[in-house]
Design a protein around this motif. Sequence first.
Motif, mmCIF file in Angstrom:
data_model
loop_
_atom_site.group_PDB
_atom_site.id
_atom_site.type_symbol
_atom_site.label_atom_id
_atom_site.label_comp_id
_atom_site.label_asym_id
_atom_site.label_seq_id
_atom_site.Cartn_x
_atom_site.Cartn_y
_atom_site.Cartn_z
ATOM 1 N N ALA A 68 46.863 45.847 38.866
ATOM 2 C CA ALA A 68 45.621 45.400 39.112
ATOM 3 C C ALA A 68 44.813 46.216 40.172
ATOM 4 C CB ALA A 68 45.604 43.774 39.529
ATOM 5 N N ALA A 86 39.559 43.300 37.685
ATOM 6 C CA ALA A 86 40.678 43.757 38.539
ATOM 7 C C ALA A 86 40.999 43.148 39.743
ATOM 8 C CB ALA A 86 40.952 45.230 38.531
ATOM 9 N N LYS A 128 42.045 39.704 39.107
ATOM 10 C CA LYS A 128 43.625 39.505 38.619
ATOM 11 C C LYS A 128 44.520 39.445 39.972
ATOM 12 C CE LYS A 128 43.406 41.963 34.090
ATOM 13 N NZ LYS A 128 43.982 42.998 33.613
ATOM 14 N N THR A 129 44.142 40.334 40.971
ATOM 15 C CA THR A 129 44.728 40.473 42.352
ATOM 16 C C THR A 129 44.643 39.206 42.926
ATOM 17 O OG1 THR A 129 44.206 42.723 42.550
ATOM 18 C CG2 THR A 129 44.730 41.525 44.472
#
Length: 540
Positions: free
Chosen positions: A184, A232, A235-236
């Motif tokens: 990610a 992204a 997701k992290t």
Amino acid sequence: MINKSVGRVILNTIKEKWLLTAGIVITVAGAIVTALFPPLILAGIIDTVTSGTMPAFYMIIMYFGFLLITGLMESARETFLTVFGQKITHSLRSALMDKYSCLTTSGLTSQEPGTVVSRFVGDADTVENLFTSGIISMFADACKIISIVAVIWFKNKGLAIVLLVILPFLFVFTRIIQKNMLAAQIENRRAVGRASGHVPETLHNIRTIHTLGKENYMAERYDEYICESYAAVEKTNFYDAVYSPVIAVVMLFSASGNQSVLTFFGMSAGTAVAVINYISQIFAPVESLGMEIQTIQSAIAGVHRINEFFEMDEFLIRKDSSITENTAMEADSDVLVDFNNVTFAYDDKNVVENLSFSIKKGEQVTLSGRTGAGKSTIFKLLLGLYEPDNGSVLIAGQKVTAIPDSGKRKIYGYVEQTFHMVPGTVKDQITLYDVSITDEDVIEAAKAAGIHDAIMELDNGYDTICKPEDFSQGQWQLLSIARAAAAKPELLMLDEITANLDADTEKNVLDALNRVSRNRTVISISHRANAQMGRIIEIA
């Protein structure tokens, strides 16, 4: 330039700053060791009190003393890590700049400005964070966990076994989170680079965008890059949000033992307090792994991007011990420029094919041909920015790619269509910070270019800090001619320098060119008949 990587830069910094590195090792180890003593001393104090005896005063002093020493060690560790991280960042950016200066022309043009900036700023900063709040902290936490487990093992093997059973599951869970967060983070860094590059690209081409009515298209592209970055980051954040609660639950489970339970395992009251203290300490670093992992993943993503930059093709200069800065000027032949069966292609499409011509010293020639025939490419080959696929390009019998950069300004004087200003004074615009060019050389070049009087009308003359509004378009072009002539090169290269000028200004520029071209070899590119000089070389 020797191929570099982030790892090599870091190792070189460690070797150069070995005292700082030793300080980090000592303070990390010292903080871990000294943190083990206060719970043991506290256990002795409590056991003494429960036995009906007053503890010795020195034990109390030792308890607070070790707490103080631990705090000082941790403070010194953070200070050393901050300084070391700054040294790493400095070395890394210096290496990036060295690499940037060695890139091939195709490599330079393929790099979007925003992407380059993100590598020098964002990615380099994440590598600094890798040390200041990432890998060193994790290493220290791992050592702390091991040392505490060892102490608990000697105090109560049962609890130590419980901890040893739990920790491998935590490690596996941590690795799974780590891999997903890495992917990610890399995805986010790439998206940020694309978004950063899109803004200057849009501003640079704003007129074309308006003319073609592509505003919505450019906006959609920017939204797409931003959405990729958001996805992204989400997701992290998801993996981080999952990790932290799991660690908290395990911590509560492991530290839930009360006094009666601990006493059941055969521990004294003091030992029970020490064990509780140690359990609290062992899961505090595990609890912080989520943030440290996120920092490390972000840094590793930055490392990947920087290493990709380091792996790009460089402009190779063929080493030859017989070549010096003045070699090109020492040849006996009357021929200064020699193209011999030169072929060069962009993306497997030949732009120049089997081209041969020669130019004698003092001769003036004009390259003529249709747009796209390869005239500007010939200039780039002559400057040594490109190396031909076949054939050779020679200056006074020497390959141009073998001429050191430090000697090129004495050979070439290059005038482009537009002037590129550098920070500094008017004098700096002409010298480009070359200390070998004297004030007399500057004034002589400015007079020959016809810009001296305009410079002297400025507040501080040649020492005036240069601003875009100081000169007209034609005067900037005259300043460009002065810049090219100041180093007294033997070869002048003129690339459509009157293309954007009106008739009166063009005349002034051509008059300046006639003055600085005396006793020099001149190669020009021009579609205007009145700006063409000497012999015409047709480029098909």
